[in-house]
Scaffold this active site. Structure first.
Site, short mmCIF file in Angstrom:
data_model
loop_
_atom_site.label_atom_id
_atom_site.label_comp_id
_atom_site.label_asym_id
_atom_site.label_seq_id
_atom_site.Cartn_x
_atom_site.Cartn_y
_atom_site.Cartn_z
N ASP A 21 -0.73 -1.19 -6.12
CA ASP A 21 0.03 -2.42 -5.80
C ASP A 21 -0.36 -3.06 -4.49
OD1 ASP A 21 0.19 -0.40 -3.81
OD2 ASP A 21 2.16 -0.56 -3.40
N GLU A 22 -1.46 -3.43 -4.54
CA GLU A 22 -2.08 -4.46 -3.58
C GLU A 22 -2.54 -5.74 -4.31
OE1 GLU A 22 -5.08 -1.98 -1.68
OE2 GLU A 22 -3.91 -0.94 -0.34
#
Length: 419
Positions: A331-332
């Site tokens: 989720d980066e």
């Protein structure tokens, strides 16, 4: 004792038979040389493209198994390489860890005797196994070795040999029915054919074609050569498309379509070198989803994927086309702003990104979720002078923002904080 026959009584060949034999020799040599040159050059070209194809596939597999190597997940690595290798012309894939020990492997199941022969031909004619490094944050975590299957190459080889045999058969037929006039008329078409073969061999000009001629046999010969050139051109175009597709897979995230970490770090490095020459700033925004694990646990992985796709779409909409947006993994996300005229502009952009993420995201089943992003901002040359250092500084700032207040942004230590 029997006396030998006088020389005048020996049978002499007719002019027609001499012309036919000369024509046969000329046609056979010219066609054979042209065909062999064409096949050799085409095989060399396809070998080069096959090598590039294996290299790109190895890089794609390396990026795919990177996370599995880092976390020691052999099952995930085996499944990942199996999904990709089954769709490609691959015989074997071997993944080793950083110590060179076997980690995961995939091998094409044993097939018929023809399949075994294809692999033996591939081992001789195609490039050997390709090995590439698997990097994580610039550190070697393993190696990927890929060996080609050779099915496509074997099919091309059979088609090429068949085409050459057909060309030679047409040439022999034309030679036997030709006369002295045909012999004169045949020189020009053969020269034209040899010229095309020469252009293909020297310049790889697969788009050239042999023009139609009046003699049916030579016209058929030209058509056969044109058919071979069509096949070679199709193979070349297909390999280019496959290489382009594999290159895109190696440099882009499969879920969101955004550039991946490899491409982001490469382009960031180029931007920093340009900024060093011009004296301008470069900003990096490091983004992390604050509720992603909660969304995955409560709504499932499909919902998590939908959230990541929605975040990527909003980032593209919020930022200009010239600004690079990438998914680093999980989720980066990361954003590169270059050039930056004012350091304060990075903060305003971060606030705009946070505002764009705030609205709810509609899931495929109609439900909605709300997510937040924490952002860390780092500037070149204020906080680091290289791509890895700049990403680390922005990452550290992002974690400070997450600890201080989820859904906020922080600038890296040593710079001016948010207003």
């Amino acid at each position: 004792m029997r006396q030998p026959a006088p020389p005048d009584s020996l049978p002499r060949p007719t002019l027609q038979s001499v012309l036919r034999r000369a024509h046969l020799r000329l046609a056979f040599v010219a066609v054979a040389m042209a065909a062999v040159s064409l096949i050799v050059v085409a095989v060399i070209a396809l070998r080069v493209y096959a090598g590039n194809n294996l290299n790109l596939l190895a890089r794609s597999l390396g990026y795919t198994v990177e996370a599995a190597l880092v976390f020691g997940d052999r099952i995930a690595a085996t499944e990942a390489i199996g999904l990709i290798a089954r769709e490609e012309d691959v015989a074997e894939v071997v993944v080793t860890d950083r110590k060179g020990l076997p980690f995961a492997a995939w091998q094409l199941p044993a097939g018929s005797a023809i399949g075994t022969f294809e692999r033996e031909v591939a081992d001789i004619a195609l490039p050997g196994p390709v090995t590439t490094l698997v990097l994580h944050d610039g550190i070697v975590v393993g190696h990927v070795e890929v060996r080609g299957q050779g099915h496509q190459f074997f099919g091309f080889l059979l088609g090429g040999v068949g085409g050459i045999l057909a060309c030679l058969a047409v040439s022999v037929l034309g030679a036997y029915v030709s006369s002295q006039r045909v012999l004169r008329n045949i020189v020009a078409p053969l020269r034209a054919l040899a010229g095309v073969a020469y252009a293909v061999r020297r310049e790889r000009a697969f788009e050239q074609r042999v023009k139609p001629v009046a003699i049916a046999e030579l016209n058929q010969l030209g058509d056969d050569f044109n058919a071979l050139l069509d096949e070679f051109e199709d193979w070349q175009n297909n390999l280019r498309e496959e290489n382009s597709s594999l290159e895109h897979q190696a440099n882009h995230d499969a879920l969101t379509g955004l550039p991946n970490r490899v491409q982001f770090e490469s382009r960031l490095g180029r931007a920093l070198r340009e900024a060093a020459e011009t004296g301008q700033r470069v900003a990096v925004l490091y983004l992390d989803c604050d509720r992603f694990k909660e969304i995955n646990d409560c709504f499932g992985h499909e919902a998590g994927d939908a959230v990541l796709i929605g975040i990527a779409a909003r980032l593209r909409t919020q930022l200009r086309e010239a600004e690079l947006v990438a998914r680093l993994g999980g989720d980066e996300f990361a954003v590169m702003l270059a050039p930056m005229r004012e350091a304060a502009s990075a903060g305003r952009i971060a606030e705009g990104v946070l505002a764009s993420i705030a609205p709810t995201i509609v899931l495929p089943d109609g439900r909605t979720v709300t997510t937040m992003m924490s952002i860390g901002v780092a500037l070149y040359p204020d906080h680091a002078c290289d791509a890895i250092g700049l990403l680390r500084a922005a990452d550290a700032a992002m974690y400070r923002a997450k600890r201080a207040r989820p859904g906020s942004w922080q600038i890296a230590e040593g710079g001016a904080g948010p207003a």
